[in-house]
Design an enzyme around this catalytic site. Structure first.
Site, PDB file in Angstrom:
ATOM      1  N   THR A   1      34.656   6.741  97.495  1.00 15.79           N
ATOM      2  CA  THR A   1      33.792   6.082  96.511  1.00 15.79           C
ATOM      3  C   THR A   1      32.495   6.881  96.367  1.00 15.79           C
ATOM      4  OG1 THR A   1      32.597   4.629  98.057  1.00 15.79           O
ATOM      5  CG2 THR A   1      34.740   3.860  97.237  1.00 15.79           C
ATOM      6  N   GLY A   2      31.853   6.725  95.229  1.00 19.95           N
ATOM      7  CA  GLY A   2      30.651   7.516  94.959  1.00 19.95           C
ATOM      8  C   GLY A   2      30.970   8.989  94.843  1.00 19.95           C
ATOM      9  N   ALA A   3      32.094   9.298  94.185  1.00 24.10           N
ATOM     10  CA  ALA A   3      32.605  10.677  94.172  1.00 24.10           C
ATOM     11  C   ALA A   3      32.110  11.498  92.987  1.00 24.10           C
ATOM     12  CB  ALA A   3      34.140  10.662  94.164  1.00 24.10           C
TER      13      ALA A   3
ATOM     14  N   SER B   1      29.082  12.608  92.452  1.00 25.41           N
ATOM     15  CA  SER B   1      27.997  13.533  92.787  1.00 25.41           C
ATOM     16  C   SER B   1      27.766  13.511  94.293  1.00 25.41           C
ATOM     17  CB  SER B   1      26.694  13.147  92.061  1.00 25.41           C
ATOM     18  OG  SER B   1      26.204  11.900  92.537  1.00 25.41           O
TER      19      SER B   1
ATOM     20  N   ILE C   1      27.245  13.725  98.263  1.00 21.05           N
ATOM     21  CA  ILE C   1      28.129  13.807  99.428  1.00 21.05           C
ATOM     22  C   ILE C   1      29.567  13.483  99.051  1.00 21.05           C
ATOM     23  CG2 ILE C   1      28.657  12.696 101.639  1.00 21.05           C
ATOM     24  CD1 ILE C   1      25.585  12.369 102.010  1.00 21.05           C
ATOM     25  N   GLY C   2      29.757  12.488  98.181  1.00 21.90           N
ATOM     26  CA  GLY C   2      31.111  12.129  97.770  1.00 21.90           C
ATOM     27  C   GLY C   2      31.826  13.270  97.072  1.00 21.90           C
TER      28      GLY C   2
ATOM     29  N   TYR D   1      17.121  -0.419 100.786  1.00 26.63           N
ATOM     30  CA  TYR D   1      18.082   0.610 101.197  1.00 26.63           C
ATOM     31  C   TYR D   1      18.215   0.614 102.721  1.00 26.63           C
ATOM     32  CZ  TYR D   1      20.472   5.100 101.604  1.00 26.63           C
ATOM     33  OH  TYR D   1      21.384   6.091 101.903  1.00 26.63           O
TER      34      TYR D   1
END
Length: 336
Positions: A16-18, A20, A22-23, A157
């Site tokens: 997930t979060g792919a 941009s 780290i993903g 966060y």
């Protein structure tokens, strides 16, 4: 109970979060290692371009989804099973952020950060474990140095990463007690050069900036994929363990450091190009996607010696022994 994980080239990996950061760095490296990869993010246009860029034929599937909605993540699992027959590793990496004083940030923005970060990880973990319970595999949750050492001006966060840490630890113990063959890992990056700041909503008078040292996203990607093959409880990147231990063992000192040095250093003094970020769905894509690296103005580190040593202890010990032997031999020759 010993958990055995497949080599990467035999795995199907959901990230997930792919779109941009780290993903994306993890997806690129996983494809390079021969894995089949499912790319998940809210920006479908970016996912389409990334899938085309990876050029891995039928080894890549992209699914647009908001991780804060359980039904959408259930659809990710369903489409993955339909395409690849299942998955072996699920990486909960998607995250959002807002910078500003606790009392200046709106309840709506605080809530959205928790919805994406904590509930997105909660939903993903629940769905992944349900699928992996009988067949085995790896669940990898992305925490942060802020899982233990909360940053000022980053309250929701930091709170979300504390919550992810607690949930991950409880889930791990429960799975171990029931002898469920699922490895549960919490990865704790320190400052990383991604599009994180552009994607964060910002209430500060200037663009926020992470305190150094700052690491390249590929450092985190290598650590994540190592944990996908080799069960590991916690993975610390760079100085994350040092700062975590400081917060746990000397909290008053950690408060003083954050108050005296960190607080003001988080404000870059430069104009913020994307103050709205991509916190809410209406802003997705406005701050850019499709790049693993960000725009950190200083030096970024391409490796973390601590992370490598903790994940490859035998190789590290051997390298140290060889270096020591070479040094002894050199000094011996000079002494003659």
């Amino acid at each position: 109970m010993r958990i055995s994980l497949k080599p990467l080239h035999e795995q199907v990996i959901v990230i997930t979060g792919a779109s941009s950061g780290i993903g994306l760095a993890t997806a690129r490296l996983a494809i390079e290692k021969g894995a089949r990869v499912v790319l998940v993010a809210r920006n479908e246009a970016a996912l389409f371009e990334i899938e085309r860029e990876l050029n891995a034929g039928n080894r890549v599937l992209h699914v647009m989804a908001d991780v804060g909605e359980r039904a959408q993540l259930e659809r990710v699992a369903s489409e993955t099973i339909s395409r690849f027959g299942g998955f072996d590793t699920w990486i909960n990496n998607a995250g959002s952020s807002v910078w500003g004083r606790f009392d200046e940030v709106s309840d709506e923005d605080h809530h959205q950060v928790m919805q994406t970060n904590f509930w997105g990880t909660h939903y993903g973990s629940s769905i992944a474990v349900k699928h992996l319970r009988d067949k085995g595999g790896a669940l990898i949750n992305i925490g942060s140095v802020e899982s233990a050492n909360a940053l000022p001006l980053h309250s929701s966060y930091s709170a979300s990463k504390h919550a992810i840490k607690a949930m991950t630890e409880v889930l791990r113990v429960e799975l171990q007690k029931s002898r469920t063959p699922v490895s549960v890992t919490l990865v704790r990056p320190s400052s990383t050069d991604t599009q994180f700041m552009d994607h964060s909503k910002n209430y500060l008078p200037s663009a926020p900036v992470f305190p150094p040292p700052v690491y390249a996203p590929e450092v985190v990607a290598h650590a994540i994929l190592h944990a996908a093959e080799h069960p590991q409880r916690d993975v610390y990147i760079g100085n994350a363990k040092l700062l975590s231990r400081l917060a746990q063992n000397a909290p008053r000192l950690a408060d003083w450091v954050n108050r005296t040095f960190v607080y003001d250093s988080l404000k870059s003094g430069r104009p913020d190009r994307h103050p709205r970020g991509a916190l809410h769905d209406s802003d997705v894509g406005r701050a850019g996607d499709g790049s693993a690296s960000g725009n950190y103005p200083g030096r970024t580190l391409a490796r973390s010696l601590y992370t490598r040593a903790s994940q490859h202890p035998v190789a590290t010990t051997a390298a140290v022994a060889v270096s020591a032997a070479a040094l002894v031999a050199l000094l011996g020759r000079r002494g003659r």
